[in-house]
Write a protein that holds these residues in place. Structure first.
Motif, short mmCIF file in Angstrom:
data_model
loop_
_atom_site.label_atom_id
_atom_site.label_comp_id
_atom_site.label_asym_id
_atom_site.label_seq_id
_atom_site.Cartn_x
_atom_site.Cartn_y
_atom_site.Cartn_z
N GLN A 81 0.60 -1.30 0.49
CA GLN A 81 -0.26 -0.42 0.23
C GLN A 81 0.96 1.25 -0.10
O GLN A 81 0.70 2.03 -0.55
N ALA A 82 1.46 1.08 1.01
CA ALA A 82 2.95 2.11 1.40
C ALA A 82 3.50 3.10 -0.34
O ALA A 82 3.82 3.71 -1.63
N LEU A 83 3.98 1.64 -1.18
CA LEU A 83 4.10 1.61 -2.48
C LEU A 83 3.30 2.13 -3.47
O LEU A 83 3.67 3.15 -4.48
N ASN A 84 2.17 1.60 -3.12
CA ASN A 84 1.04 2.49 -4.42
C ASN A 84 1.04 4.07 -4.37
O ASN A 84 1.11 4.74 -5.24
N ALA A 85 0.75 4.28 -3.04
CA ALA A 85 1.37 5.63 -3.17
C ALA A 85 2.29 6.13 -3.24
O ALA A 85 2.30 7.95 -3.40
N ILE A 86 3.20 5.88 -3.43
CA ILE A 86 4.71 6.88 -3.39
C ILE A 86 5.05 6.74 -5.47
O ILE A 86 5.65 7.87 -6.08
#
Length: 333
Positions: A81-86
């Motif tokens: 999820q963090a990767l998708n946001a970045i």
């Protein structure tokens, strides 16, 4: 083929305001907007706000994601999820292509079987609930709904004549249709009748609008005041829309049902880790135990791949009494 023009945020806005502008342009939900903004802010704070994200790249992204896995011990889904946001920040807001060869230390992925209640345990939990929360819990279990699918249900999504519930814009943007349980039908009808009385009162008070998607609002200017668009489970109080500022009656907060389920589980004496989502797991498992074809269960759950549905076969109760031991069959030859 004509190239599609990419939306560009206002460069005069602050970075996080640019992020919100692009998220809203692409019609991301408010929940996703908050989540993405939180991760992006954490990414910037991790690097002590000394470098603008446009000046960072592969190494800084990998360092942040690796820290989540090694120091904070987050799950693989949280790290993703963090990767998708970045990735959204770089590709959609900053218009900077991020390398597809990111190699952070990956969070450990655990393939744990879902927690499932027995039918008797479901009965106990429901017996310790009441009023609207009881009705919502019955829909979670009786229709296999996710928490937010239940909370965001609208009047037009319930077809009493055909005994169907339409789940729209679910996980992955997919729609599906599930059966409306007969044991819930009359109770839900009476509940919606009370919601109609509340809607009529709101209309008289000049505040009977409800949020509907922007495209529909433009196409049908009066739709927001129509009862069919009303949430089945409206909030007790009016509130201002965080984006438009318009005062409306939104749906109830999901935290109310979560707390009611937690209290009911404690009163029932159940020691399993039960949440609202456990009703959905139990729905699928009990259908399989009742002999329903796994492909039908897959469709009712809205799973793209039957392998996702197959996980419930590992926790369903099985009749092993008919599995004759090999040694017992030796003398039958």
């Amino acid at each position: 083929m004509e190239n599609k023009i990419k939306f560009r945020p206002n460069p005069n806005l602050r970075l996080m305001d640019q992020v919100r502008q692009v998220l809203r342009y692409h019609h991301y939900s408010l929940r996703t907007e908050k989540t993405y903004c939180d991760w992006i802010a954490r990414f910037i704070r991790f690097h002590k706000c000394q470098i603008h994200p446009s000046q960072m790249g592969k190494n800084e992204i990998e360092a942040f994601l690796s820290n989540l896995a090694t120091d904070l011990k987050v799950s693989s889904s949280t790290q993703r999820q963090a990767l998708n946001a970045i990735i959204f920040l770089y590709r959609q807001v900053l218009d900077i292509e991020v390398s597809d060869q990111l190699e952070p230390i990956k969070a450990r992925k655990y393939n744990r079987p879902p927690v499932v209640m027995t039918k008797n345990e479901v009965r106990k939990v429901l017996q310790n609930m009441s009023d609207t929360h009881l009705l919502m819990a019955k829909l979670l279990y009786g229709c296999g709904l996710r928490l937010m699918e239940c909370v965001q249900l609208r009047v037009l999504d319930v077809d009493f004549d055909r005994n169907l519930v339409y789940v729209r814009g679910a996980k992955g943007g997919k729609d599906r249709v599930v059966n409306l349980p007969v044991n819930v039908k009359e109770e839900l009808k009476n509940h919606i009748a009370r919601v109609k009385d509340l809607h009529d009162k709101d209309i008289l008070d000049g505040c009977g609008e409800v949020y509907i998607p922007e495209a529909l609002a433009r196409k049908y200017p009066n739709a927001a005041k129509e009862f069919r668009w009303k949430y089945v489970f409206p909030s007790r109080d009016l509130s201002a829309d965080p984006r438009s500022g318009i005062r409306r009656r939104h749906h109830v907060l999901e935290s109310g049902l979560q707390k009611a389920v937690k209290t009911a589980v404690e009163k029932s004496g159940i020691t399993k880790k039960v949440s609202c989502h456990t009703f959905r797991h139990s729905f699928a498992t009990h259908l399989l135990e009742n002999g329903i074809n796994i492909r039908i269960v897959q469709e009712l759950m809205g799973h793209s791949d039957v392998k996702t549905t197959e996980i419930y076969t590992h926790v369903m109760e099985k009749d092993i009494s008919r599995a004759l031991s090999p040694i017992d069959s030796l003398w039958e030859v």
